[in-house]
Design a protein around this motif. Structure first.
Motif, PDB file in Angstrom:
ATOM      1  N   ALA A  19      -7.631  -5.359   9.788  1.00  0.00           N
ATOM      2  CA  ALA A  19      -5.877  -4.825   9.681  1.00  0.00           C
ATOM      3  C   ALA A  19      -5.380  -4.254   7.983  1.00  0.00           C
ATOM      4  O   ALA A  19      -5.516  -2.958   7.980  1.00  0.00           O
ATOM      5  CB  ALA A  19      -4.897  -5.854  10.171  1.00  0.00           C
ATOM      6  N   ILE A  20      -6.613  -4.707   7.252  1.00  0.00           N
ATOM      7  CA  ILE A  20      -5.934  -3.840   5.976  1.00  0.00           C
ATOM      8  C   ILE A  20      -6.540  -2.969   5.925  1.00  0.00           C
ATOM      9  O   ILE A  20      -6.051  -1.617   5.708  1.00  0.00           O
ATOM     10  CB  ILE A  20      -7.064  -5.846   4.315  1.00  0.00           C
ATOM     11  N   TYR A  21      -7.952  -2.662   6.400  1.00  0.00           N
ATOM     12  CA  TYR A  21      -8.312  -1.291   6.856  1.00  0.00           C
ATOM     13  C   TYR A  21      -8.085  -0.221   7.344  1.00  0.00           C
ATOM     14  O   TYR A  21      -7.770   0.267   6.742  1.00  0.00           O
ATOM     15  CB  TYR A  21      -9.728  -1.599   6.723  1.00  0.00           C
ATOM     16  N   ARG A  22      -6.909  -0.399   8.524  1.00  0.00           N
ATOM     17  CA  ARG A  22      -6.206   0.216   8.814  1.00  0.00           C
ATOM     18  C   ARG A  22      -5.185   0.571   8.099  1.00  0.00           C
ATOM     19  O   ARG A  22      -5.078   1.899   8.201  1.00  0.00           O
ATOM     20  CB  ARG A  22      -6.306  -0.071  10.234  1.00  0.00           C
ATOM     21  N   GLY A  64     -23.717  -5.153   5.148  1.00  0.00           N
ATOM     22  CA  GLY A  64     -24.277  -3.978   5.443  1.00  0.00           C
ATOM     23  C   GLY A  64     -23.600  -4.196   6.359  1.00  0.00           C
ATOM     24  O   GLY A  64     -22.754  -3.064   6.922  1.00  0.00           O
ATOM     25  N   GLN A  65     -23.479  -5.120   7.253  1.00  0.00           N
ATOM     26  CA  GLN A  65     -22.523  -5.069   8.503  1.00  0.00           C
ATOM     27  C   GLN A  65     -21.611  -5.196   8.411  1.00  0.00           C
ATOM     28  O   GLN A  65     -20.335  -4.356   9.598  1.00  0.00           O
ATOM     29  CB  GLN A  65     -23.325  -6.621   9.430  1.00  0.00           C
ATOM     30  N   PHE A  66     -20.539  -5.729   7.668  1.00  0.00           N
ATOM     31  CA  PHE A  66     -19.259  -5.740   7.128  1.00  0.00           C
ATOM     32  C   PHE A  66     -18.907  -3.988   7.075  1.00  0.00           C
ATOM     33  O   PHE A  66     -17.682  -4.183   7.943  1.00  0.00           O
ATOM     34  CB  PHE A  66     -19.304  -6.573   6.065  1.00  0.00           C
ATOM     35  N   ILE A  67     -19.559  -3.439   6.178  1.00  0.00           N
ATOM     36  CA  ILE A  67     -19.226  -2.170   5.430  1.00  0.00           C
ATOM     37  C   ILE A  67     -19.441  -1.370   6.715  1.00  0.00           C
ATOM     38  O   ILE A  67     -18.366  -0.329   7.136  1.00  0.00           O
ATOM     39  CB  ILE A  67     -19.567  -1.464   4.941  1.00  0.00           C
ATOM     40  N   GLN A  68     -20.255  -1.356   7.559  1.00  0.00           N
ATOM     41  CA  GLN A  68     -20.463  -1.219   8.784  1.00  0.00           C
ATOM     42  C   GLN A  68     -19.479  -0.446  10.040  1.00  0.00           C
ATOM     43  O   GLN A  68     -19.441   0.367  10.321  1.00  0.00           O
ATOM     44  CB  GLN A  68     -21.787  -0.931   9.727  1.00  0.00           C
ATOM     45  N   ARG A  69     -19.264  -2.816  10.416  1.00  0.00           N
ATOM     46  CA  ARG A  69     -18.128  -2.589  11.022  1.00  0.00           C
ATOM     47  C   ARG A  69     -16.237  -1.974  10.358  1.00  0.00           C
ATOM     48  O   ARG A  69     -16.604  -0.821  11.378  1.00  0.00           O
ATOM     49  CB  ARG A  69     -17.589  -3.613  10.964  1.00  0.00           C
ATOM     50  N   LEU A  70     -16.458  -2.081   9.362  1.00  0.00           N
ATOM     51  CA  LEU A  70     -15.396  -0.911   9.127  1.00  0.00           C
ATOM     52  C   LEU A  70     -15.597   0.299   9.251  1.00  0.00           C
ATOM     53  O   LEU A  70     -13.808   0.994   9.809  1.00  0.00           O
ATOM     54  CB  LEU A  70     -15.030  -1.439   7.493  1.00  0.00           C
ATOM     55  N   ARG A  71     -16.661   1.250   8.796  1.00  0.00           N
ATOM     56  CA  ARG A  71     -16.660   2.283   8.709  1.00  0.00           C
ATOM     57  C   ARG A  71     -16.879   3.153  10.685  1.00  0.00           C
ATOM     58  O   ARG A  71     -16.019   4.016  10.267  1.00  0.00           O
ATOM     59  CB  ARG A  71     -17.973   3.019   8.061  1.00  0.00           C
ATOM     60  N   GLN A  72     -16.453   2.598  11.048  1.00  0.00           N
ATOM     61  CA  GLN A  72     -15.945   2.383  12.728  1.00  0.00           C
ATOM     62  C   GLN A  72     -14.854   2.251  13.404  1.00  0.00           C
ATOM     63  O   GLN A  72     -14.578   2.462  13.965  1.00  0.00           O
ATOM     64  CB  GLN A  72     -17.302   1.593  13.624  1.00  0.00           C
ATOM     65  N   LEU A  73     -14.215   1.532  12.254  1.00  0.00           N
ATOM     66  CA  LEU A  73     -12.713   1.534  13.225  1.00  0.00           C
ATOM     67  C   LEU A  73     -11.545   2.739  12.964  1.00  0.00           C
ATOM     68  O   LEU A  73     -12.425   3.813  12.148  1.00  0.00           O
ATOM     69  CB  LEU A  73     -12.043   0.594  11.946  1.00  0.00           C
ATOM     70  N   ILE A 115       0.692  -0.690   0.111  1.00  0.00           N
ATOM     71  CA  ILE A 115       0.031   0.121  -0.234  1.00  0.00           C
ATOM     72  C   ILE A 115       1.211   0.986   0.018  1.00  0.00           C
ATOM     73  O   ILE A 115       0.237   2.281  -1.095  1.00  0.00           O
ATOM     74  CB  ILE A 115      -1.021  -0.451   0.982  1.00  0.00           C
ATOM     75  N   GLN A 116       1.957   0.979   0.641  1.00  0.00           N
ATOM     76  CA  GLN A 116       2.732   1.945   0.763  1.00  0.00           C
ATOM     77  C   GLN A 116       3.724   2.788  -0.951  1.00  0.00           C
ATOM     78  O   GLN A 116       3.409   3.056  -1.120  1.00  0.00           O
ATOM     79  CB  GLN A 116       4.012   1.885   2.319  1.00  0.00           C
ATOM     80  N   LEU A 117       4.108   1.526  -1.021  1.00  0.00           N
ATOM     81  CA  LEU A 117       4.414   1.465  -2.040  1.00  0.00           C
ATOM     82  C   LEU A 117       3.685   1.637  -3.181  1.00  0.00           C
ATOM     83  O   LEU A 117       4.401   2.660  -4.288  1.00  0.00           O
ATOM     84  CB  LEU A 117       4.611  -0.142  -2.761  1.00  0.00           C
ATOM     85  N   MET A 118       2.415   2.021  -3.552  1.00  0.00           N
ATOM     86  CA  MET A 118       1.375   2.295  -3.967  1.00  0.00           C
ATOM     87  C   MET A 118       1.558   3.973  -4.227  1.00  0.00           C
ATOM     88  O   MET A 118       1.487   4.648  -4.876  1.00  0.00           O
ATOM     89  CB  MET A 118       0.187   1.523  -4.522  1.00  0.00           C
ATOM     90  N   GLY A 119       1.185   4.046  -2.994  1.00  0.00           N
ATOM     91  CA  GLY A 119       0.856   5.633  -2.665  1.00  0.00           C
ATOM     92  C   GLY A 119       0.127   6.096  -3.186  1.00  0.00           C
ATOM     93  O   GLY A 119      -1.259   5.907  -3.205  1.00  0.00           O
ATOM     94  N   GLN A 172      -6.187   3.212   6.169  1.00  0.00           N
ATOM     95  CA  GLN A 172      -6.565   4.186   6.420  1.00  0.00           C
ATOM     96  C   GLN A 172      -5.231   5.151   6.816  1.00  0.00           C
ATOM     97  O   GLN A 172      -5.141   6.489   6.439  1.00  0.00           O
ATOM     98  CB  GLN A 172      -6.869   4.346   7.508  1.00  0.00           C
ATOM     99  N   GLN A 173      -3.744   4.172   7.412  1.00  0.00           N
ATOM    100  CA  GLN A 173      -3.228   4.938   7.854  1.00  0.00           C
ATOM    101  C   GLN A 173      -2.102   5.430   7.051  1.00  0.00           C
ATOM    102  O   GLN A 173      -1.702   6.434   6.583  1.00  0.00           O
ATOM    103  CB  GLN A 173      -1.885   3.735   8.759  1.00  0.00           C
ATOM    104  N   ALA A 174      -2.435   5.113   5.243  1.00  0.00           N
ATOM    105  CA  ALA A 174      -1.431   5.606   4.276  1.00  0.00           C
ATOM    106  C   ALA A 174      -2.496   6.194   3.314  1.00  0.00           C
ATOM    107  O   ALA A 174      -1.603   7.096   2.510  1.00  0.00           O
ATOM    108  CB  ALA A 174      -1.709   4.346   3.211  1.00  0.00           C
ATOM    109  N   GLY A 175      -3.252   7.247   4.013  1.00  0.00           N
ATOM    110  CA  GLY A 175      -3.903   8.237   3.957  1.00  0.00           C
ATOM    111  C   GLY A 175      -4.759   7.548   2.457  1.00  0.00           C
ATOM    112  O   GLY A 175      -4.921   8.917   1.704  1.00  0.00           O
TER     113      GLY A 175
END
Length: 271
Positions: free
Chosen positions: A230-233, A262-271, A201-205, A236-239
Motif C-alpha cells: 500500500a505504501i509503495y502504491r 531480492g524477493q521483496f523488491i521484485q514484488r514491489l516492482r511488479q505492483l 506523501i502528498q504534503l511533501m510533494g 507511485q500514485q504521488a509520482g
C-alpha cells in the motif's frame, strides 16, 4: 522510476547493515545479485576511507550510491549541528563538507539525520532557528558542489522536534525552500508520527527525495504490521521518482534480510 537501495557499511559496523564493514565487497555482490540499483553507505569519518576506490567498487557491481548516511558520528564523536560548543559545531560542519565532497564523487545525496540531534532542551522555535543556523554553511557548500542534502524526519523518541512530514515541510519553507535540500521520510518513524501516510506523501510533494523502508518494529519488511504494498502504491500514485532504501535492523536476522530482500523488491516492482 523508483529505484532501490539498501544500507551497507564500508567502515565501522552498523546495525542497519546485514554485512560487516570487513565484508563490504560481499555486500556489494549481494546487492547486485538481489537486483538492487544502489547502496546507501554508512560513513562516519574519512580517516581510512578511499572514496574513489568505493566508487570503482560500486561501478564494478553495476551499482550507484543513493545517499551517505552520516549519523554514526553522532554516537561515536558527539557531533551535532546544534552543538553549543563552537568547536564541536565547526567539526560537525567540516564533517558534512567531507560528506558533500564524497557525494559529489559518488553522485549521491547526503543524509542529515542524527547529526541534528541535541542533548539540550530547546523550544520548537529555538530548535528550528539553531538548526537553520547550523545548516546554512553546509547548504551553501552543497549548492556549490551540486549535491543534495536530505533532512530526515525522526520520531519524538530520538529528537524533540521536526518529527512529522508536516513539520519537515514547514522547516523546508523556513530555510527558503532550497531545491538542493529535500526530505528523507522513513516509514518506521512515520508510523509513530504521521497518522495518514498518503496525506504525508502528498504534503511533501517534490520535496520528498528519499524513502527508508523498515517495518513498524524496525525489522525487515513483513515482520511488523506495516502494509508495504500500500505504501509503495501511494508513492507511485504521488509520482515519486526517488529511491526506496532498506534501513532496517537485522531482525529477525541478518540472514533473513540477505535471503528475502531480492524477493521483496521484485514484488514491489511488479505492483
Amino acid at each position: 522510476m523508483i529505484t532501490f537501495s539498501a544500507t551497507l557499511t564500508c567502515q565501522y559496523d552498523a546495525i542497519f547493515s546485514p554485512f560487516s564493514a570487513s565484508n563490504f565487497q560481499q555486500g556489494l555482490a549481494w546487492l547486485q545479485n538481489s537486483n538492487f540499483d544502489a547502496a546507501e553507505l554508512c560513513i562516519a569519518d574519512y580517516n581510512d576511507v578511499d572514496v574513489m576506490a568505493i566508487a570503482r567498487a560500486l561501478a564494478g557491481h553495476g551499482l550507484g550510491c543513493t545517499t551517505i548516511a552520516s549519523g554514526q558520528a553522532r554516537k561515536r564523536e558527539g557531533l551535532s549541528l546544534l552543538a553549543e560548543d563552537d568547536s564541536l559545531l565547526q567539526k560537525t560542519r567540516q564533517r558534512i563538507y567531507q560528506h558533500i565532497d564524497a557525494a559529489a564523487i559518488l553522485g549521491s545525496f547526503v543524509t542529515i539525520g542524527s547529526l541534528r540531534a541535541t542533548d539540550s532542551l530547546l523550544s520548537a522555535e529555538c530548535y528550528r532557528d539553531s538548526l537553520a543556523e547550523g545548516l546554512r554553511p553546509c547548504m551553501d557548500y552543497a549548492q556549490k558542489c551540486g549535491v543534495t542534502l536530505i533532512i530526515e524526519a525522526l520520531n519524538r523518541y530520538e529528537v524533540s522536534h521536526l518529527n512529522s512530514a508536516a513539520e519537515m515541510q514547514v522547516f523546508h519553507d523556513f530555510i527558503g525552500a532550497p531545491s538542493h535540500v529535500g526530505i528523507l521520510w522513513d516509514v518506521f518513524h512515520a508510523n509513530i508520527e504521521d497518522p495518514d501516510f498518503a496525506q504525508a506523501i502528498q504534503l511533501m510533494g517534490s520535496n520528498l527525495r528519499h524513502v527508508h523502508f523498515a517495518d513498524s518494529n524496525r525489522a525487515f519488511p513483513g515482520y511488523g504490521h506495516l502494509d508495504f504494498d500500500a505504501i509503495y502504491r501511494q508513492l507511485q500514485q504521488a509520482g515519486y521518482q526517488g529511491a526506496i532504501s532498506l534501513e532496517c535492523l537485522c531482525k529477525p536476522s541478518a540472514q533473513t534480510v540477505i535471503d528475502e530482500a531480492g524477493q521483496f523488491i521484485q514484488r514491489l516492482r511488479q505492483l
